[in-house]
Scaffold this motif. Structure first.
Motif, mmCIF file in Angstrom:
data_model
loop_
_atom_site.group_PDB
_atom_site.id
_atom_site.type_symbol
_atom_site.label_atom_id
_atom_site.label_comp_id
_atom_site.label_asym_id
_atom_site.label_seq_id
_atom_site.Cartn_x
_atom_site.Cartn_y
_atom_site.Cartn_z
ATOM 1 N N MET A 133 0.857 -1.184 0.000
ATOM 2 C CA MET A 133 0.000 0.000 0.000
ATOM 3 C C MET A 133 0.903 1.246 0.000
ATOM 4 S SD MET A 133 -1.328 -0.561 3.882
ATOM 5 C CE MET A 133 -2.053 1.028 4.261
ATOM 6 N N LEU A 134 0.274 2.409 -0.057
ATOM 7 C CA LEU A 134 1.071 3.642 -0.025
ATOM 8 C C LEU A 134 1.581 3.833 1.403
ATOM 9 C CD1 LEU A 134 1.962 6.232 -1.538
ATOM 10 C CD2 LEU A 134 -0.137 7.296 -0.705
ATOM 11 N N PRO A 148 12.028 -0.565 -12.979
ATOM 12 C CA PRO A 148 10.907 -1.497 -13.101
ATOM 13 C C PRO A 148 10.333 -1.889 -11.730
ATOM 14 C CG PRO A 148 12.886 -2.299 -14.256
ATOM 15 C CD PRO A 148 13.301 -1.180 -13.355
ATOM 16 N N VAL A 149 9.034 -1.788 -11.613
ATOM 17 C CA VAL A 149 8.355 -2.171 -10.366
ATOM 18 C C VAL A 149 7.144 -3.030 -10.718
ATOM 19 C CG1 VAL A 149 7.158 -1.362 -8.285
ATOM 20 C CG2 VAL A 149 9.058 -0.018 -9.216
ATOM 21 N N LEU A 150 7.080 -4.194 -10.077
ATOM 22 C CA LEU A 150 5.902 -5.050 -10.224
ATOM 23 C C LEU A 150 5.102 -4.959 -8.935
ATOM 24 C CD1 LEU A 150 4.180 -7.286 -11.582
ATOM 25 C CD2 LEU A 150 5.750 -8.955 -10.577
ATOM 26 N N LEU A 151 3.850 -4.571 -9.061
ATOM 27 C CA LEU A 151 2.970 -4.445 -7.901
ATOM 28 C C LEU A 151 1.886 -5.507 -8.054
ATOM 29 C CD1 LEU A 151 2.293 -2.689 -5.458
ATOM 30 C CD2 LEU A 151 1.499 -0.910 -6.999
ATOM 31 N N ALA A 169 0.507 3.079 -6.809
ATOM 32 C CA ALA A 169 0.769 2.882 -8.248
ATOM 33 C C ALA A 169 0.843 4.229 -8.956
ATOM 34 C CB ALA A 169 -0.322 2.003 -8.857
ATOM 35 N N THR A 170 -0.093 5.109 -8.651
ATOM 36 C CA THR A 170 -0.130 6.427 -9.294
ATOM 37 C C THR A 170 1.136 7.219 -8.971
ATOM 38 O OG1 THR A 170 -2.516 6.407 -9.094
ATOM 39 C CG2 THR A 170 -1.510 8.555 -9.480
ATOM 40 N N THR A 180 4.277 -2.193 -13.454
ATOM 41 C CA THR A 180 3.328 -3.230 -13.878
ATOM 42 C C THR A 180 2.431 -3.514 -12.682
ATOM 43 O OG1 THR A 180 5.054 -4.215 -15.251
ATOM 44 C CG2 THR A 180 3.118 -5.574 -14.804
ATOM 45 N N LEU A 181 1.138 -3.272 -12.830
ATOM 46 C CA LEU A 181 0.199 -3.507 -11.729
ATOM 47 C C LEU A 181 -0.675 -4.703 -12.089
ATOM 48 C CD1 LEU A 181 -1.294 -2.739 -9.104
ATOM 49 C CD2 LEU A 181 -2.536 -1.000 -10.396
ATOM 50 N N ARG A 182 -0.660 -5.711 -11.226
ATOM 51 C CA ARG A 182 -1.451 -6.923 -11.472
ATOM 52 C C ARG A 182 -2.414 -7.135 -10.315
ATOM 53 N NH1 ARG A 182 2.017 -9.815 -15.002
ATOM 54 N NH2 ARG A 182 1.826 -8.473 -16.813
#
Ligand code: MLT
Length: 207
Positions: A133-134, A148-151, A169-170, A180-182
């Motif tokens: 989370m933030l 690169p960040v995978l969330l 993410a924002t 990349t948000l999954r």
């Protein structure tokens, strides 16, 4: 002078090339928790796995919280810098300066990894944030251009509010991260296909 003695940790060298995975466990975990995950995510990676130093009812965490999802911001900031300093010290001690350090964090570990990205850009070459989370809104937007960040988030997660994951993410995108948000249909627990996605993502970004 920061040194690696500041955190109980494991360092497993494995290959001499490829990334170093900084493994950050969830609440109640320890330095052994994510070793198998790290090995399966990237068999050639070196593994650096510290144990969180804050105890909540005897359970290790990486920073204090006042209630579920409500963080002690001063402690979070202090612990973020302490952990980033440990990473720098470990890179020197284990001669990893030329290797890319990529965080793989779960839950509380993912939250402090996100905090390192936001407060200490330059420490990590990338991150796999599993159920994050933030954690904090930084005073200045960091420059995460091309990082690169995978969330990997769970729609039914009762610990991590989806809107907070979206805010993270924002913010990461605004900072220039290659995000990349999954979304999985699951809750806080990961499902096997998310591990497989993380493995493929690491292969594509950090061979
Ligand atoms: C946190 O405290 O970092 C999050 O709520 C996740 C967790 O339960 O550890």
């Amino acid at each position: 002078m920061p040194d690696t003695a500041t955190f109980t940790h494991r360092f497993i060298p494995v290959g001499k090339r490829g990334p170093v995975l900084l493994l950050l466990h969830g609440t109640g975990g320890n330095e052994d928790d994510l070793l198998d995950l790290g090995r399966s995510l990237h068999p050639g990676a070196a593994l650096l796995s510290p144990r969180g130093k804050v105890l909540e009812n005897g359970m290790p965490r990486f920073f204090r919280r006042l209630a579920e999802g409500v963080f002690d911001e001063a402690d979070l900031i202090r612990r973020t810098h302490e952990l980033a300093d440990f990473v720098v010290a470990a890179a020197a001690e284990y001669q990893l300066q030329t290797r890319k350090i990529v965080a793989v964090g779960y839950s509380n570990g993912a939250n402090i990894a996100a905090s390192i990205l936001l407060l200490r850009p330059g420490t990590l070459a990338g991150a796999v944030l599993l159920r994050a989370m933030l954690p904090i809104v930084p005073e200045n937007l960091p420059n995460l251009a091309g990082i690169p960040v995978l969330l990997a988030a769970g729609r039914e997660d009762s610990f991590i509010p989806p809107e907070s994951t979206n805010q993270l993410a924002t913010l990461l995108q605004k900072a220039g991260a290659d995000l990349t948000l999954r979304w999985s249909d699951r809750g806080h627990q990961l499902e096997p296909k998310e591990i497989e996605e993380a493995r493929l993502w690491l292969k594509a970004n950090f061979q």
